[in-house]
Design an enzyme around this catalytic site. Sequence first.
Site, PDB file in Angstrom:
ATOM      1  N   ARG A 124      13.330   5.982   3.735  1.00  0.00           N
ATOM      2  CA  ARG A 124      13.631   6.464   2.382  1.00  0.00           C
ATOM      3  C   ARG A 124      13.691   7.973   2.256  1.00  0.00           C
ATOM      4  NH1 ARG A 124      10.547   1.828   1.507  1.00  0.00           N
ATOM      5  NH2 ARG A 124      11.997   0.135   1.059  1.00  0.00           N
ATOM      6  N   THR A 169       8.330   3.038   6.177  1.00  0.00           N
ATOM      7  CA  THR A 169       9.649   3.180   5.549  1.00  0.00           C
ATOM      8  C   THR A 169       9.731   4.333   4.562  1.00  0.00           C
ATOM      9  OG1 THR A 169       8.969   1.652   3.808  1.00  0.00           O
ATOM     10  CG2 THR A 169      10.131   0.694   5.693  1.00  0.00           C
ATOM     11  N   GLU A 187       3.067  -8.140   4.773  1.00  0.00           N
ATOM     12  CA  GLU A 187       3.651  -9.466   5.020  1.00  0.00           C
ATOM     13  C   GLU A 187       3.295  -9.967   6.415  1.00  0.00           C
ATOM     14  OE1 GLU A 187       5.376  -7.239   2.905  1.00  0.00           O
ATOM     15  OE2 GLU A 187       4.640  -8.696   1.460  1.00  0.00           O
ATOM     16  N   ASN A 253       0.832  -5.472  -2.244  1.00  0.00           N
ATOM     17  CA  ASN A 253       0.251  -6.791  -2.508  1.00  0.00           C
ATOM     18  C   ASN A 253      -0.794  -7.184  -1.457  1.00  0.00           C
ATOM     19  OD1 ASN A 253       2.953  -6.941  -0.994  1.00  0.00           O
ATOM     20  ND2 ASN A 253       1.863  -8.769  -0.328  1.00  0.00           N
ATOM     21  N   ASP A 296       3.463 -11.445  -4.965  1.00  0.00           N
ATOM     22  CA  ASP A 296       4.040 -10.253  -4.341  1.00  0.00           C
ATOM     23  C   ASP A 296       4.384  -9.171  -5.366  1.00  0.00           C
ATOM     24  OD1 ASP A 296       4.869  -8.592  -2.336  1.00  0.00           O
ATOM     25  OD2 ASP A 296       6.758  -9.598  -1.931  1.00  0.00           O
ATOM     26  N   ASP A 298       3.523  -6.154  -6.167  1.00  0.00           N
ATOM     27  CA  ASP A 298       2.748  -4.995  -5.756  1.00  0.00           C
ATOM     28  C   ASP A 298       2.910  -3.855  -6.760  1.00  0.00           C
ATOM     29  OD1 ASP A 298       5.089  -3.626  -5.229  1.00  0.00           O
ATOM     30  OD2 ASP A 298       5.072  -4.137  -3.101  1.00  0.00           O
ATOM     31  N   ARG A 323       5.997  -4.045 -11.268  1.00  0.00           N
ATOM     32  CA  ARG A 323       6.743  -5.222 -10.828  1.00  0.00           C
ATOM     33  C   ARG A 323       6.350  -6.475 -11.628  1.00  0.00           C
ATOM     34  NH1 ARG A 323       7.549  -5.543  -4.300  1.00  0.00           N
ATOM     35  NH2 ARG A 323       7.969  -7.750  -4.170  1.00  0.00           N
TER      36      ARG A 323
END
Lengths: 529, 261
Positions: A124, A169, A187, A253, A296, A298, A323
């Site tokens: 990013r 990322t 994950e 999460n 999820d 987060d 979210r």
Amino acid sequence: MKRAAWSWLIFVFSLRGQNVTYDRLIHALSEQQNWLTYWGDYSAIRHRDLRQIDTSNVKDLRVDWIYQTGQAGSFETIPLVVDGVMYLTGPNGYAYALDARSGRQLWLYKHAFPPGRKADGVNRGFAILGDRLFMVTPDANVVALDARTGRLIWQTEMAPYNNGQYTATLAPIAIKDKVIVGISGAEFGIRGFIDAYDAATGTRDWRFWTVPSKDEPGGDTWLGDSWTRGGGSTWMTGTYDPQLNTLYWGVGNPGPDLYGDTRKGDNLYTCSLVAIDPDTGKLKWHFQFTPHDTHDWDAAETPMLLDLKWKGHDRKVVVQANRNAFFYVLDRETGEFLMGKPFARQNWATELDAKGRPILMNNQEPSPDGTRLCPGLAGATNWMAPSYDPDTKLFYFAVREQCDIYYTSPPVYIQGRPYWGSVSRGVTEEPEWGLLKALDPLTGETKWDFRYFHAPWAGTLSTAGGLIFAGDQDGYFMAFEAKTGKNLWRINTGNPVVNSPITYLVKGRQYVTMSSGSAVFTFALPESR
Amino acid sequence: MKLARIAMLICCTAAARGQTEQDLADGKATFRSNCAFCHGLVGGGGRGPALNLGRFLHGSTDQDIQSVIQGGVPGTTMPSFEFEKEELANLVAYVRSLSGERSKVKARQLGGDPITGRKIYEQNGCSTCHRIGSEGSVFGPDLTRIGAGRSTEYIRESVVNPSSDIPEDYAGVTVITEDGKHVTGVRINEDTFSVQLRDSSQNFQMFQKDEVQQVIHETKSLMPAYNSLAPQELQDLLAYLDTLRGDLNAGAEVKKEKGIR
């Protein structure tokens, strides 16, 4: 004589360009021609006092240059612009410096992946400090590059590779003499953290674990040893208040994502905002949006720092469109909950209590046969950046109106393998859609919204020209009137837009940049030559 | 003796696959969240073919089934899936377990006459919207391999009550143009600012939304309900449609270079 003075000015300017001091970063908004941090400044307001392109002439905006990276993969970067040079990262360990006026390449960097490692993944963007650029890599390294050449200065592994369990990322954030980064992999059964590295040497200065161990405060919010694989990624960049010397970071999460039985408890500090002392990595306060999350949802969304007139008094707040479909306002000195209002369809919480804790509806847990719930797994909004316009006093952001069916089943932990606890699936018979929403952060009420045909993954930018720039999932890059939401300009770029726009000046001309596919698009008004 | 040998064979097969009840339960969870929407909760079929008949369209070995899951079926709505090796093995084991006793039963007889069914297809003008092989219109879904791709129950429902399930690729849209003209077609594509349709004359119809009065998303199928067919006519038609198991690309002519001559 005149010409000589101009050359000297350019020389001084270029020297400055390679020396982005901490002081310049603090005052990034006073350099309206530049874009010095991932968010454009430390507060993430993402508004620029540039008015060359405005509501009356934006219809004439056209592509000025395009740079093709040729890299496959989602192009999620937000470039930096420093005195006429654009620095950006691409997917798969690539990075570039471009002439921000012509799009011509100045250098290219390719991260060297050791054999056997996954060599692809999104990125990013950069942080800059002094004459160094900092990025992370898909194999969880922090890398320092020479901004003048793109050459590697140092590289530090944040965590053991572990078959791809750990990855990174985000764009780092540079504060004082430190580069601060986060990690991805909830994950895959990681234990998350935020790290600070010495910008000069790459030595780690401190680590904040986002999942406390059993004997630490908050350790009692995890069942048994579930904390060891508790997730809590820190996959998006934090924001920073230099006056309060506080770093704000949204935590991801808990893991396994959709199966909560093995990790009963609130699961601190997942799905929380943590306020941290950037000198020591010590926690100042935390606020948990979604205790014991199993969807999820987060809290990686932008924690934007605003100074608002809250109930008649000046108040330093941090706002986040989460979210979980609620828009939150917190006091950023204390973490006190001030307001939380739903901004999209949701059927999981009846309301938030006085302290901001959600009161749950019945039947909102994932189940073996599937539970339909809004918002969906990707959330009612996500990592795409919002913006705040001090003129309209409105918060602009992308909303995803989409519901999912959530399934659950007990997962087995195998290093490097997904540790989700089952999956979700879109409710296919219910069409999804998206909104560009203008929200009053004082009340949580919607001032206007503009409907997209599909749920978007692109953020917003506002300018003093009275404009909001945004992108959508069908490839449109668009400009809207900030006051009304009227669409004033658009172009189809041919690929979903999965990043957020920026604007800058070179030689007094205003540019707007956004990426799509594997191309960087830069727009400007026609120039009379 | 024979029985013992069979028992041993079953035991060894199970051991070779290493299936446990937990594996099947994991396979079931994967099936429910990824496959059931098209193939039914217990594999009875729907938008996708039935998977509980003990016969599979693209081969019946574990490897065949895995290949279909991993590669999808080109030209159909069966997508490709990425599963971990173990997850895939458990899914295949579960899919095979769906056949159970039914695998031994001969595929159910439809009780219709396909030759009469074909006449009913022609008499009712089905080919003005549908295509079989190189005959008919591309307005509605191609039926060249409908017998292979859809369960009989699904096709029956699609004939008598087409609105019960409208595939996304065949959603109906009506555009009211600025001069008040109504243009109805199947939606090929749509975004925030534009919509592209295929009309019943098989022409593309393309619109910018800010240049039309209204874009209406039809909630009913564009196909009329054929609910006045006599029961036997319907059985015959279904028997005919069940025979359609052709290759969607069969009509395409492919010329190959024969090398230097």
